[in-house]
Design a protein around this motif. Structure first.
Motif: not given
Length: 322
Positions: A228-229, A205-206, A211, A198-199, A201-202, A158
């Motif tokens: 999944y995004p 997306d901040k 992506n 997911l953590q 990938l999110h 992250c």
């Protein structure tokens, strides 16, 4: 349209001048780091004609704690932004961005949770059927220790993702492993892999970003990734996996990237005319709406740029004949 505008339009489902293309490969080992890496990327972008400028990442999660027994995973700790492997990758990224400007969409490769766990275990080599069961064997023997490691790895990835976005990349290319049906069970994947994927990938997306979700390896259970995004989804259709049309149904509303084999087949072994014909067949099948031409995964390091350029040029000729 510029290459960059064309890619963004394709992902949004807007009209395009032509179907954009994204191809990439691992550079020779002497071009993994520093100035050699920067120059190798710039040369590749210039000579291949690719519209997506994917920055490779050989600065992988460090293997600084020997993992011999399941309990050893509990010793892994997260790294902050000042960690050398993160700073080295960010330096490469910034120097490439300074040169390519708006020539295409620029993404940073982020090796996902499972890939990074494998790297932490002992480097990049050897992840294949049979050997990768090392991960599930240790998980089943000491889930608490492995989960602690996965949390530390996720926190680190992250940080890398957020810092890369601050540096100016358009988004990330997230290399997801663990979806192979012979590795984690569905229950193990849902508990120990998916939440951490997911953590990360999110984290991408901040801020507004572009992506790609790359689902790697063979015998995939793509159902695991449906929610999944990711603006674009890519997987290996030549590796006992669902085809492009089936994948389009699994990921409605997403752009799909792919169509060509990465390690054999026409792009690697065919004539230039055969490459053009293969691209035409893919575009006939998938159309020009929310589709990007690409390969299953990374191309061979030694492939000639002329072959990649031929595939890119075929998308231009296809558009002119449409």
């Amino acid at each position: 349209m510029t290459n960059r505008e064309n890619v963004i339009a394709a992902v949004r489902g807007e009209p395009v001048d032509r179907v954009p293309a994204g191809f990439w490969l691992h550079f020779p080992e002497d071009c993994f780091y520093g100035e050699q890496s920067v120059q190798a990327h710039l040369k590749f972008f210039r000579e291949s004609g690719t519209d997506i400028m994917k920055i490779m990442n050989e600065n992988v999660f460090p293997c600084d704690i020997p993992i011999r027994e399941p309990a050893d995973w509990g010793k892994i700790r997260p790294f902050g932004r000042t960690a050398p492997f993160i700073q080295d990758q960010l330096e490469i990224t910034k120097r490439i961005l300074d040169q390519v400007h708006d020539q295409g969409v620029v993404l940073l490769t982020v090796h996902g949770l499972v890939a990074s766990a494998w790297h932490a275990r002992g480097g990049t080599a050897g992840y294949e059927r049979g050997h990768s069961s090392f991960l599930t064997d240790h998980l089943r023997r000491d889930p608490k220790a492995v989960k602690q490691a996965y949390e530390a790895i996720t926190e680190t990835l992250c940080v890398l993702t957020e810092e890369a976005l601050k540096a100016g990349v358009d988004g990330i290319y997230y290399a997801a492993l663990g979806g192979e049906s012979y590795l984690y069970t569905d229950e193990e994947f849902a508990e120990f892999v998916k939440p951490y994927d997911l953590q990360i990938l999110h984290a991408a997306d901040k801020r507004p970003a572009f992506n790609i979700l790359h689902i790697c390896k063979d015998c995939l259970n793509l159902e695991r990734y449906r929610d999944y995004p990711g603006d674009v989804v890519n997987w290996g259709i030549f590796s006992d996996n669902p085809g492009l049309q089936e994948g389009r149904k699994l990921f409605p509303g997403r752009a799909i990237l792919g169509g060509l084999d990465d390690r054999s087949g026409v792009l690697v072994d065919g004539t230039m005319e055969e490459i053009h014909q293969a691209v035409y067949r893919v575009l006939d099948e998938m159309g020009t709406h929310k589709f990007l031409l690409g390969a299953d995964c990374t191309l061979p390091t030694e492939i000639s740029m002329e072959r990649i350029r031929a595939a890119v040029d075929a998308t231009k000729e296809y558009a002119r004949k449409a």
